[in-house]
Design an enzyme around this catalytic site. Structure first.
Site, PDB file in Angstrom:
ATOM      1  N   TYR A 108       3.840   4.465   6.270  1.00 25.12           N
ATOM      2  CA  TYR A 108       5.053   3.747   5.847  1.00 25.12           C
ATOM      3  C   TYR A 108       6.257   4.635   6.131  1.00 25.12           C
ATOM      4  O   TYR A 108       6.227   5.835   5.881  1.00 25.12           O
ATOM      5  CB  TYR A 108       5.008   3.448   4.341  1.00 25.12           C
ATOM      6  CG  TYR A 108       6.317   2.919   3.790  1.00 25.12           C
ATOM      7  CD1 TYR A 108       6.528   1.548   3.662  1.00 25.12           C
ATOM      8  CD2 TYR A 108       7.354   3.786   3.427  1.00 25.12           C
ATOM      9  CE1 TYR A 108       7.726   1.056   3.186  1.00 25.12           C
ATOM     10  CE2 TYR A 108       8.554   3.297   2.952  1.00 25.12           C
ATOM     11  CZ  TYR A 108       8.735   1.934   2.823  1.00 25.12           C
ATOM     12  OH  TYR A 108       9.929   1.449   2.368  1.00 25.12           O
ATOM     13  N   GLU A 196      13.028  -0.425   7.969  1.00 27.76           N
ATOM     14  CA  GLU A 196      11.719  -0.103   7.388  1.00 27.76           C
ATOM     15  C   GLU A 196      10.593  -0.525   8.326  1.00 27.76           C
ATOM     16  O   GLU A 196      10.672  -1.580   8.956  1.00 27.76           O
ATOM     17  CB  GLU A 196      11.572  -0.842   6.060  1.00 27.76           C
ATOM     18  CG  GLU A 196      10.253  -0.627   5.347  1.00 27.76           C
ATOM     19  CD  GLU A 196      10.118  -1.510   4.101  1.00 27.76           C
ATOM     20  OE1 GLU A 196      10.371  -1.009   2.998  1.00 27.76           O
ATOM     21  OE2 GLU A 196       9.773  -2.696   4.233  1.00 27.76           O
TER      22      GLU A 196
END
Lengths: 388, 294
Positions: A108, A196
C-alpha cells in the site's frame, strides 16, 4: 474531484507510472470486445465507481474466457455499490478490464496532506490490498510513515530509506523507489489532494506496478490543468448537483424534506444541524455566498424546486457586508420569478435586518413566512415539512 | 487591548486596484482602519481615492510605513503575494483569497515558518480580523460590532459575524474577532488565537467556532485544558449532520471515516472545560452566563 480508477491510471501514465494495459467498457458487448483485444486470459473486470469497498460487494471479478467475461460484465453492470453508511448507492455504469496480473505480494502507498503537521504525509506498508485503516489500527508497526516538507520534496535518498524502513520484499525495493518517486510527482505536480495505490503489487518476475489508482484532484488547481477537462464529462453528478454547478451554486443533495438556502458555508452547515436538532431533516446543503442577489436566490429556489422530497424551504441569511434590506429585495424579486414548490420560511438577521424584514413583511402569505431566529425558523420549517 | 491589530496598524492592500480590493480596502478605511498604501507594479505612482499605489510591498513599507498587509488578489497570484508581503517586511498578512491550490498553501506555510518565523499569516480563505473601533482588515461587518471584552475565533466567516452580532445585541463587546479560514493549511490556528486571547489582559472570555474536518478543534481543546491563564470558552461546532466524505463548501470541512466529526470535537472541547452551544443563536447568552453577567 475524485477520479474513477481508470482515469487515475491514465493520470498515472502521464507521469510515467507503470499500470496494466486495459480499457473501459459501458456495455457487456464492449467488455467482450475489450477482453478479445487484450488477447490473453485471465482478465479482471472492475466496477468503476467513486467509492471504496467495491471488492467486498462483488465489483471485482476474474474471467478465464469470453463466456465468463460476458457473465461477470452483466453482473457488475447491474450492481449498486453502497457507501460506508449503506445509505447511498452508486449504480455501476462502467467497467475497467485489464489483463490479470500474477501477484506475489500486495503493498500500500499513498501521499496526502497531514493537516496537523502541515506537511505532506507518505504512507507505505508491506501489508496492502486490504483496508489500510484496519492495518493501522491492529498493526501500526506494519506502516512506514514519512513526513515531507514541500520545500524539500522527496529525494531519491530519503525515498530509498523509507522503502527499506517499510520492509517490502528485498527484490521490490528498487522498483518501489521508482514508483514512489513518480507517484510523488503525480501528487505534487499533478495537484492531487490524494494519490493512493492499493494494491501496489510485486509480480513473480520482480516488477512493481499499480493495480489500482485512487486520485482526488484539488479543484482549486483546475486553472493550471487543462487536461482535467477530459475527466469531467464522465464524473457522475446527480441531476440537481449538475444544475446547481451550472448555476455556480455550492449544492450537495441529501435525503431529507427541508430545502435549505443560506449565505456562507458555515451558516449553511449550521442550518442543517439546527433543522436536525428540532426534529427535521435537511434535503440539501446550499451556500449562495456573500452576495445573495436576486439571480442567485432565484437559481437556488429553482434547484430546490426540482427535488420532489422537499416539503418546506428555509432561507437563512445573515446580513454581513451585504445588508439585510438588499437581500430582502433580492428574495422578493426571486419570488416573482419562481413558483414555489413548497412553503417558505425566511430568517434574516444582522446588518439592517429590521429594514429587510420590513420589506418582506408586505409579501408574506400562507406560503411565505418569516421567523426571528435561526432556531424558530428551523422549527417552523420542520413543522411545515411534517404537514407535507 | 486587542490582539495583532490596533490603532497603530498601517495596512497596505495588495489588490487595491482590483474591484474587490478597492471595495473592501475603502470599506475598511471608512471604518477607521489606517489604509496607507496599495500595490500594483503596473500602477505605481497612481492612487485610489488618495491612497498611494506602490510597485511592491517593500516600497509601501519603506515609504508609507505599512506594517500589515491585506491580500485580496485572485487565487493564482495569492501565494506569490503572501511571499512578497513577508519579504517586504510586514509583520501581519491577512489573506482572504479563496480557492488557493492546496500545494501552494502548503509550500507558503512552510516557507513562512522557515524563513519568516515572526510573520503572522491569517487565512487564506478567511473573513479577516477586526478589533472594534481600532482596525478592520477583511470582510467582518464592523457595524454589528462594539469594543469590549470577548475574543472570537472562527473558521467560518458568517458564523463569526453572527456571534459578533449576538454578543453586541446583548451588550457585550469584543476585543478582537479573528476569522482563521476554512482551508486545510491555515496560517493562524485556533491555538495561536487562544494563546493570544488568554494572554491579553482585556479579553475575559473567548468564543471558538469550529466545524467538521481535521483535528484543529481537538488540538485547541488539549491546549486550553493545560493553559495557565485559561479563561471561559464558549464553543460551537458546525457540521453535526454533514454526511461523511462530502465537502461542504470549505475545503477543510470534510469528514473522513470517524475522524474530525462534530461530535468528537464537541466532546473534546467539553472535556477541556468549554461550554458547547447547541446552535449559534445561543452563543451570546451562554457567554454572558460564563462571564457571570447573566
Amino acid at each position: 474531484m475524485d477520479l474513477l480508477e481508470y482515469q487515475g491510471k491514465q493520470y498515472f501514465a502521464r507521469y510515467g507510472l507503470p499500470v496494466s494495459p486495459g480499457d473501459v467498457a459501458d456495455t457487456v458487448e464492449r467488455a467482450v470486445e475489450v477482453a478479445r483485444q487484450i488477447g490473453a486470459f485471465p482478465v479482471v473486470l472492475k466496477a468503476q465507481v467513486q467509492i471504496g469497498g467495491r471488492g467486498k460487494q462483488g465489483g471485482i471479478q476474474i474471467a478465464n474466457n469470453l463466456d465468463e467475461v460476458r457473465q461477470h460484465a452483466e453482473f457488475i453492470l447491474n450492481l449498486i455499490i453502497k457507501d460506508r453508511s449503506g445509505l447511498i448507492g452508486y449504480p455501476v455504469k462502467r467497467l475497467w478490464i485489464e489483463k490479470a496480473s500474477d501477484i506475489k505480494r500486495e503493498y500500500y502507498v499513498s501521499f496526502t496532506l497531514d493537516r496537523s503537521a502541515k506537511q505532506y504525509l507518505g504512507i507505505l506498508s508491506a501489508k496492502g490490498g486490504v483496508d489500510i485503516e484496519q492495518v493501522a489500527a491492529v498493526e501500526p508497526e506494519a506502516i512506514a510513515r514519512l513526513h515531507i516538507n514541500p520545500l524539500d520534496g522527496l529525494t531519491r535518498e530519503v525515498c530509498t530509506d523509507w522503502v527499506k524502513r517499510a520492509q517490502l520484499d528485498e527484490e521490490a525495493n528498487e522498483g518501489a523507489v521508482e514508483v514512489l518517486l513518480r507517484l510523488y510527482d503525480v501528487f505534487t505536480k499533478g495537484d492531487c489532494d490524494l494519490a493512493e495505490i492499493n494494491p501496489l503489487i510485486l509480480t513473480p518476475d520482480g516488477h512493481v506496478h499499480a493495480l489500482d489508482a485512487k486520485v482526488t484532484l484539488d479543484d482549486a488547481a483546475e486553472y493550471r490543468h487543462p487536461e482535467w477537462e477530459a475527466f469531467k464529462g464522465v464524473i457522475e453528478l446527480d441531476g440537481r448537483e449538475k444544475l446547481a454547478a451550472e448555476k455556480g451554486l455550492q449544492y450537495i443533495g441529501l435525503d431529507g424534506t427541508v430545502g435549505i438556502i443560506a449565505n456562507g458555508a458555515g451558516l449553511a452547515m449550521s442550518t442543517l444541524d439546527t433543522v436536525k436538532q428540532v426534529g427535521g431533516s435537511a434535503a440539501n446543503f446550499l451556500d449562495i455566498g456573500g452576495g445573495a442577489s436576486a439571480e442567485t436566490v432565484t437559481a437556488a429556489l429553482e434547484v430546490i424546486n426540482t427535488d420532489p422530497n422537499v416539503k418546506a424551504i428555509l432561507i437563512n441569511i445573515f446580513g454581513g457586508v451585504t445588508w439585510g434590506d438588499k437581500v430582502a429585495s433580492g428574495i422578493v424579486e426571486a419570488l416573482g420569478n419562481v413558483n414555489l414548490a413548497a412553503p417558505l420560511v425566511i430568517r434574516i438577521d444582522g446588518t439592517r435586518a429590521a429594514e429587510g424584514r420590513a420589506i418582506l413583511e408586505k409579501h408574506l402569505n400562507e406560503r411565505v413566512m418569516m421567523a426571528r431566529t435561526m432556531v424558530e425558523a428551523a422549527r417552523k420549517a420542520v413543522e411545515l415539512a411534517a404537514k407535507g | 487591548m486587542s490582539i495583532w491589530v490596533d490603532e497603530n496598524t498601517k495596512v497596505v492592500v495588495q489588490g487595491l486596484t482590483g474591484s474587490q480590493g478597492r471595495y473592501y480596502g475603502l470599506l475598511n478605511q471608512s471604518q477607521g482602519t489606517k489604509v496607507v498604501a496599495g500595490t500594483n507594479p503596473r500602477k505605481a505612482g497612481e492612487n485610489v481615492e488618495g491612497i498611494p499605489i506602490y510597485a511592491t510591498v517593500r516600497d509601501a513599507v519603506e515609504k508609507a510605513g505599512a506594517n500589515a498587509s491585506f491580500v485580496i488578489v485572485p487565487a493564482q497570484f495569492a501565494a506569490d503575494a503572501i511571499v512578497e508581503a513577508a519579504e517586504g517586511g510586514v509583520g501581519l498578512i491577512v489573506c482572504v483569497t479563496e480557492h488557493i491550490p492546496m500545494h501552494d498553501e502548503a509550500r507558503v506555510h512552510n516557507l513562512l515558518k522557515r524563513d519568516f518565523p515572526n510573520v503572522r499569516l491569517i487565512g487564506p480563505n478567511c473573513s479577516g480580523i477586526l478589533s472594534p473601533g481600532k482596525c478592520n482588515i477583511g470582510f467582518t461587518p464592523a457595524q454589528v460590532s462594539k469594543p469590549g471584552s470577548v475574543g472570537i475565533v472562527s473558521r467560518s466567516g458568517t458564523l463569526a459575524y453572527q456571534s459578533v452580532f449576538e454578543l453586541t445585541e446583548i451588550g457585550i463587546g469584543q476585543t478582537t474577532c479573528v476569522g482563521i479560514g476554512g482551508d486545510p493549511v491555515p496560517g493562524t490556528s485556533f491555538i495561536d488565537c487562544l494563546d493570544a486571547f488568554f494572554n491579553d489582559p482585556e479579553t475575559e472570555g473567548v468564543i471558538l467556532i469550529g466545524e467538521i474536518g481535521g483535528s484543529a478543534e481537538e488540538e485547541a481543546a488539549e491546549f486550553m485544558a493545560s493553559h495557565p491563564k485559561k479563561k471561559p470558552v464558549v464553543a460551537y461546532i458546525a457540521g453535526v449532520t454533514a454526511p461523511p466524505g462530502k465537502k461542504m463548501g470549505h475545503a477543510g470541512a470534510i469528514v473522513s471515516g470517524n475522524k474530525g466529526t462534530a461530535q468528537g470535537k464537541m466532546k473534546a472541547l467539553e472535556a477541556a472545560g468549554a461550554i458547547v452551544a447547541p446552535n449559534p443563536t445561543e452563543l451570546g447568552t451562554l457567554m454572558k452566563k460564563a462571564l457571570g453577567r447573566g
